[in-house]
Design a protein around this motif. Structure first.
Motif, PDB file in Angstrom:
ATOM      1  N   ASN A  90       0.817  -1.210   0.000  1.00 46.68           N
ATOM      2  CA  ASN A  90       0.000   0.000   0.000  1.00 46.68           C
ATOM      3  C   ASN A  90       0.855   1.266   0.000  1.00 46.68           C
ATOM      4  N   SER A  91       1.922   1.229  -0.788  1.00 42.33           N
ATOM      5  CA  SER A  91       2.819   2.384  -0.852  1.00 42.33           C
ATOM      6  C   SER A  91       3.413   2.502  -2.254  1.00 42.33           C
ATOM      7  N   GLY A  92       3.883   3.710  -2.590  1.00 42.97           N
ATOM      8  CA  GLY A  92       4.562   3.917  -3.858  1.00 42.97           C
ATOM      9  C   GLY A  92       3.687   3.849  -5.076  1.00 42.97           C
ATOM     10  N   LEU A  93       2.376   3.994  -4.896  1.00 40.48           N
ATOM     11  CA  LEU A  93       1.441   3.868  -6.018  1.00 40.48           C
ATOM     12  C   LEU A  93       1.212   5.197  -6.718  1.00 40.48           C
ATOM     13  N   GLN A  94       0.970   5.133  -8.020  1.00 38.98           N
ATOM     14  CA  GLN A  94       0.576   6.305  -8.779  1.00 38.98           C
ATOM     15  C   GLN A  94      -0.920   6.572  -8.555  1.00 38.98           C
ATOM     16  N   ASP A  95      -1.390   7.722  -8.993  1.00 41.45           N
ATOM     17  CA  ASP A  95      -2.822   8.012  -8.883  1.00 41.45           C
ATOM     18  C   ASP A  95      -3.652   7.062  -9.737  1.00 41.45           C
ATOM     19  N   VAL A  96      -3.095   6.672 -10.880  1.00 46.27           N
ATOM     20  CA  VAL A  96      -3.736   5.717 -11.787  1.00 46.27           C
ATOM     21  C   VAL A  96      -2.727   4.626 -12.102  1.00 46.27           C
ATOM     22  N   GLN A  97      -3.159   3.372 -12.083  1.00 45.62           N
ATOM     23  CA  GLN A  97      -2.273   2.249 -12.416  1.00 45.62           C
ATOM     24  C   GLN A  97      -2.916   1.384 -13.486  1.00 45.62           C
ATOM     25  N   ALA A  98      -2.154   1.105 -14.540  1.00 48.94           N
ATOM     26  CA  ALA A  98      -2.636   0.221 -15.594  1.00 48.94           C
ATOM     27  C   ALA A  98      -2.453  -1.230 -15.172  1.00 48.94           C
ATOM     28  N   VAL A  99      -3.346  -2.093 -15.656  1.00 46.73           N
ATOM     29  CA  VAL A  99      -3.258  -3.534 -15.394  1.00 46.73           C
ATOM     30  C   VAL A  99      -3.469  -4.263 -16.707  1.00 46.73           C
ATOM     31  N   GLU A 100      -2.549  -5.147 -17.058  1.00 47.46           N
ATOM     32  CA  GLU A 100      -2.649  -5.936 -18.281  1.00 47.46           C
ATOM     33  C   GLU A 100      -3.686  -7.034 -18.090  1.00 47.46           C
ATOM     34  N   VAL A 101      -4.353  -7.441 -19.184  1.00 45.77           N
ATOM     35  CA  VAL A 101      -5.437  -8.409 -19.083  1.00 45.77           C
ATOM     36  C   VAL A 101      -4.971  -9.727 -18.475  1.00 45.77           C
ATOM     37  N   GLY A 102      -3.735 -10.121 -18.733  1.00 46.71           N
ATOM     38  CA  GLY A 102      -3.236 -11.366 -18.167  1.00 46.71           C
ATOM     39  C   GLY A 102      -3.051 -11.316 -16.664  1.00 46.71           C
ATOM     40  N   ASN A 103      -3.090 -10.122 -16.081  1.00 46.31           N
ATOM     41  CA  ASN A 103      -2.903  -9.959 -14.636  1.00 46.31           C
ATOM     42  C   ASN A 103      -4.171  -9.538 -13.910  1.00 46.31           C
ATOM     43  N   ILE A 104      -5.218  -9.222 -14.658  1.00 47.06           N
ATOM     44  CA  ILE A 104      -6.394  -8.640 -14.016  1.00 47.06           C
ATOM     45  C   ILE A 104      -7.056  -9.597 -13.036  1.00 47.06           C
ATOM     46  N   ALA A 105      -7.050 -10.904 -13.319  1.00 46.83           N
ATOM     47  CA  ALA A 105      -7.703 -11.856 -12.410  1.00 46.83           C
ATOM     48  C   ALA A 105      -7.017 -11.866 -11.049  1.00 46.83           C
TER      49      ALA A 105
END
Length: 440
Positions: free
Chosen positions: A99-114
């Motif tokens: 819960n640290s070092g995160l951007q305001d928006v983070q992209a997630v690839e479809v292979g990782n979304i699950a």
């Protein structure tokens, strides 16, 4: 374009269509650093919204940031990019876990979304509640991929990769096959086995030194992408070794390899790139972003010699989501930005410039999609072809380790058949490798 077989995209890279612009999928350029130092102050009273992305997702290149900033003068947008998803994702997972070092928006690839949906949803905002977000705008299967069992939608879909077959009209004609896209599609309609049968016809009369299809990895990926279940069942159980669809796809690809119908290269490697440049194969599984890759690796005289036909069955290869971490510095403004970037109008613009096919079905009737053309495929109505394919994609169960399994079946499996191994030996090697990696 958005990025993207390490997924079914293999962390691969993309150069998006010429007439649609150019871009890279994750995997081509040198890796950037994971800069998590985004500031909430944009100077001169502005608020800076930071985005953590992988590859060239195209928002900046399509002018969307500049447009949003013009509409919202008090907002400044900054993106922090890691080129390869296999480097981006472990860092994202670590940031979410701590819960640290995160951007305001983070992209997630479809292979990782699950995996994100199943393990990190509590750290992310429910974007279904954001003003202006309408579930009906998206393809249902895309929306569901980022939605938890209790109904929270923790990512809004950007692009998708509806599958078609790109083929060389000139090579098909030399092999005595039809070259008209409608007639070509009829050759294998509804059945991947028919596709392999066409490959045998091609081999008999096709130009010496060429193969019917580009690679075993491309074939097995295309077949599996069209199945409702492949590596996991709906309960989350790993079933790849017991699922007949997976074994059938493996065996059909191995058969094609044994008969010399596919090339012996691994996709997105230099040797494979050379087979594109030297016109060494006649057909390949092809989502929209692949057209840009083809252009980038082809000789100038290949322009207009390609066409696009409907695949035996529709499947998906690629796609991403945008999420908003709850502990970001600018959560409310980040949610507004994500809603705007993924709205149908912006997805249509992104397709026109970058070749990233919209996951918002509301964009399918836009002029940017219906009128889309590509240098490599001439007058082929690619937007209409891919839109129709997108509507037929099955709602597929995505598992947390799909990429590991897919890569094992490809790089430690069917490719071995092109090097002299039997299908049985290749299957045993692939499953042993996969199981070892799953146990780690």
């Amino acid at each position: 374009m958005r990025a993207r077989i390490r997924t079914a995209r293999k962390a691969l890279a993309l150069a998006a269509v010429a007439s649609l612009g150019t871009g890279l999928l994750a995997g081509c350029a040198d890796d950037g650093g994971d800069d998590s130092s985004g500031s909430s102050s944009g100077g001169k009273g502005k608020t800076t919204i930071t985005l953590g992305l992988f590859g060239t997702m195209g928002f900046k290149e399509a002018g969307l940031y500049a447009e949003y900033e013009k509409l919202n003068p008090k907002i400044k947008i900054a993106e922090n990019v890691v080129e390869r998803n296999e480097n981006y994702y472990p860092a994202l997972l670590n940031h979410l876990t701590t819960n640290s070092g995160l951007q305001d928006v983070q992209a997630v690839e479809v292979g990782n979304i699950a995996e994100i949906v199943n393990t990190q949803a509590a750290k992310l905002e429910d974007l279904s509640k954001v003003s202006g977000v309408n579930k009906a705008d998206w393809l249902d299967w895309k929306w569901q991929q980022a939605t938890t069992k209790d109904g929270q939608t923790i990512g809004l879909g950007t692009d998708i990769g509806p599958m078609a077959i790109c083929y060389r009209k000139d090579l098909f004609e030399k092999a005595g096959l039809p070259s008209d896209r409608a007639e070509v599609g009829k050759l294998w309609a509804g059945d991947w086995s028919k596709f392999v049968d066409v490959g045998e016809r091609y081999k008999k009369n096709g130009p010496e030194g060429t193969t019917f299809m580009d690679s075993p990895g491309g074939l097995i990926n295309a077949i599996l992408s069209s199945e409702k279940e492949k590596f996991y069942d709906s309960s989350g159980k790993v079933i790849y070794k017991t699922n007949p669809a997976v074994k059938n796809a493996f065996d059909l690809t191995a058969e094609a390899a044994e008969k010399g119908l596919v090339g012996a290269q691994t996709q997105f490697q230099p040797a494979w790139d050379q087979t594109i440049a030297n016109n060494k194969f006649a057909a390949m599984a092809c989502p929209p972003w692949m057209l840009g890759y083809i252009k980038g690796k082809s000789q100038p005289d290949a322009k207009g010699k390609w066409d696009v036909a409907v695949a035996p069955k529709s499947g998906n290869w690629g796609g991403s989501f945008l999420s908003v971490p709850k502990n970001g510095k600018n959560v409310e403004e980040a949610k507004k930005l994500v809603a705007w970037l993924t709205a149908p109008e912006q997805q249509a613009k992104l397709f026109k410039v970058q070749g990233s096919f919209p996951s918002a079905q509301a964009a399918f009737d836009s002029p940017e999609v219906t009128g889309a053309k590509n240098d490599m495929t001439g007058d082929a109505p690619i937007g209409e072809i891919f839109a129709e394919a997108a509507k037929q994609i099955p709602v597929q169960v995505i598992g947390p380790k799909d990429q590991i399994i897919q890569q094992g079946l490809t790089d430690n499996g069917v490719i071995l058949v092109t090097k002299g191994k039997s299908a049985k030996e290749a299957w045993e090697t692939a499953t042993k490798t996969i199981d070892n990696n799953l146990d780690q």
